[in-house]
Scaffold this motif. Structure first.
Motif, short mmCIF file in Angstrom:
data_model
loop_
_atom_site.label_atom_id
_atom_site.label_comp_id
_atom_site.label_asym_id
_atom_site.label_seq_id
_atom_site.Cartn_x
_atom_site.Cartn_y
_atom_site.Cartn_z
N MET A 1 -11.95 11.84 8.85
CA MET A 1 -11.25 11.57 10.08
C MET A 1 -9.92 12.35 10.09
O MET A 1 -9.20 12.38 9.10
N VAL A 2 -9.61 12.92 11.22
CA VAL A 2 -8.41 13.77 11.34
C VAL A 2 -7.13 12.98 11.08
O VAL A 2 -6.21 13.47 10.41
N ALA A 3 -7.06 11.76 11.59
CA ALA A 3 -5.85 10.96 11.40
C ALA A 3 -5.59 10.69 9.93
O ALA A 3 -4.43 10.73 9.47
N LEU A 4 -6.64 10.42 9.16
CA LEU A 4 -6.46 10.15 7.74
C LEU A 4 -5.98 11.39 7.00
O LEU A 4 -5.11 11.32 6.13
N ARG A 5 -6.54 12.55 7.36
CA ARG A 5 -6.09 13.80 6.72
C ARG A 5 -4.64 14.11 7.09
O ARG A 5 -3.87 14.60 6.27
N LEU A 6 -4.27 13.84 8.33
CA LEU A 6 -2.89 14.04 8.74
C LEU A 6 -1.96 13.13 7.94
O LEU A 6 -0.91 13.57 7.47
N ILE A 8 -2.50 11.93 4.94
CA ILE A 8 -2.43 12.44 3.57
C ILE A 8 -1.48 13.63 3.50
O ILE A 8 -0.66 13.73 2.57
N GLY A 9 -1.54 14.51 4.48
CA GLY A 9 -0.61 15.64 4.53
C GLY A 9 0.83 15.19 4.67
O GLY A 9 1.72 15.72 3.99
N LEU A 10 1.07 14.21 5.54
CA LEU A 10 2.43 13.68 5.69
C LEU A 10 2.92 13.05 4.39
O LEU A 10 4.08 13.23 4.01
N ALA A 35 19.81 9.40 -2.88
CA ALA A 35 18.96 8.58 -3.76
C ALA A 35 18.20 7.55 -2.94
O ALA A 35 17.00 7.32 -3.15
N SER A 36 18.87 6.93 -1.98
CA SER A 36 18.20 5.96 -1.11
C SER A 36 17.14 6.64 -0.24
O SER A 36 16.04 6.11 -0.06
N ALA A 37 17.47 7.80 0.29
CA ALA A 37 16.52 8.54 1.11
C ALA A 37 15.30 8.93 0.27
O ALA A 37 14.15 8.78 0.72
N SER A 38 15.54 9.38 -0.95
CA SER A 38 14.45 9.75 -1.85
C SER A 38 13.53 8.57 -2.13
O SER A 38 12.31 8.69 -2.05
N ALA A 39 14.12 7.44 -2.44
CA ALA A 39 13.32 6.25 -2.76
C ALA A 39 12.43 5.85 -1.59
O ALA A 39 11.25 5.56 -1.78
N MET A 40 12.97 5.83 -0.39
CA MET A 40 12.17 5.43 0.76
C MET A 40 11.02 6.40 1.01
O MET A 40 9.90 5.99 1.32
N LEU A 41 11.28 7.69 0.84
CA LEU A 41 10.22 8.68 1.03
C LEU A 41 9.13 8.53 -0.04
O LEU A 41 7.93 8.52 0.28
N LEU A 42 9.54 8.39 -1.29
CA LEU A 42 8.55 8.29 -2.36
C LEU A 42 7.75 6.99 -2.29
O LEU A 42 6.52 7.01 -2.43
N PHE A 43 8.41 5.88 -2.04
CA PHE A 43 7.70 4.60 -1.94
C PHE A 43 6.71 4.61 -0.79
O PHE A 43 5.57 4.16 -0.92
N HIS A 44 7.14 5.14 0.34
CA HIS A 44 6.28 5.07 1.52
C HIS A 44 5.23 6.16 1.56
O HIS A 44 4.19 6.00 2.19
N ALA A 45 5.46 7.26 0.85
CA ALA A 45 4.38 8.25 0.68
C ALA A 45 3.23 7.60 -0.08
O ALA A 45 2.05 7.74 0.29
N THR A 46 3.57 6.87 -1.12
CA THR A 46 2.56 6.15 -1.89
C THR A 46 1.89 5.07 -1.05
O THR A 46 0.67 4.88 -1.13
N ALA A 47 2.67 4.37 -0.24
CA ALA A 47 2.10 3.34 0.63
C ALA A 47 1.11 3.95 1.63
O ALA A 47 0.08 3.35 1.93
N ILE A 48 1.43 5.12 2.14
CA ILE A 48 0.52 5.80 3.07
C ILE A 48 -0.79 6.13 2.37
O ILE A 48 -1.88 5.88 2.91
N LEU A 49 -0.70 6.68 1.16
CA LEU A 49 -1.92 7.01 0.42
C LEU A 49 -2.75 5.76 0.14
O LEU A 49 -3.98 5.79 0.23
#
Length: 121
Positions: A1-6, A8-10, A35-49
């Motif tokens: 599905m395109v949305a899932l691949r998008l 994963i890319g995000l 550091a706060s910006a980094s944490a939110m990106l890393l945590f939520h990238a994992t949450a998306i996956l």
């Protein structure tokens, strides 16, 4: 599905940006915002996956789970984008951007809960 691949890319882009911001925070003077910006990106990238994996297995309701995953991406981008812009440009993305991003991330976690409750498995 395109949305899932998008998604994963995000998540990949968010993870890369999160690592870059962590490095900038570690080596920059007065860069605690990064550091706060980094944490939110890393945590939520994992949450998306994780959400993508749960969607693929049918453990989350499809439409609701997609809303949650895209909410993670949007919320983290607003939050991290605002803090990063404040650090490097000295001004906000827009008024209340970081709190709006935080609120979107909180709401997205609640939407994950809803997506799990109403899933058909």
């Amino acid at each position: 599905m395109v949305a899932l691949r998008l998604l994963i890319g995000l998540a990949g882009l968010m993870g890369a940006a999160g690592v870059a911001l962590a490095a900038a925070s570690a080596h920059g003077a007065d860069a605690s915002r990064l550091a706060s910006a980094s944490a939110m990106l890393l945590f939520h990238a994992t949450a998306i996956l994780a959400a993508v994996a749960l969607l693929a297995r049918g453990l989350l309701h499809g439409g609701i789970g997609l809303i949650a995953a895209f909410g993670f991406a949007l919320g983290a981008a607003l939050f991290a984008g605002d803090l990063t812009l404040r650090q490097y440009a000295g001004h906000a993305l827009f008024p209340m951007a970081a709190p709006t991003g935080g609120t979107v991330m909180i709401a997205s976690w609640l939407v994950v809960t809803l997506a799990a409750v109403v899933a058909r498995t």
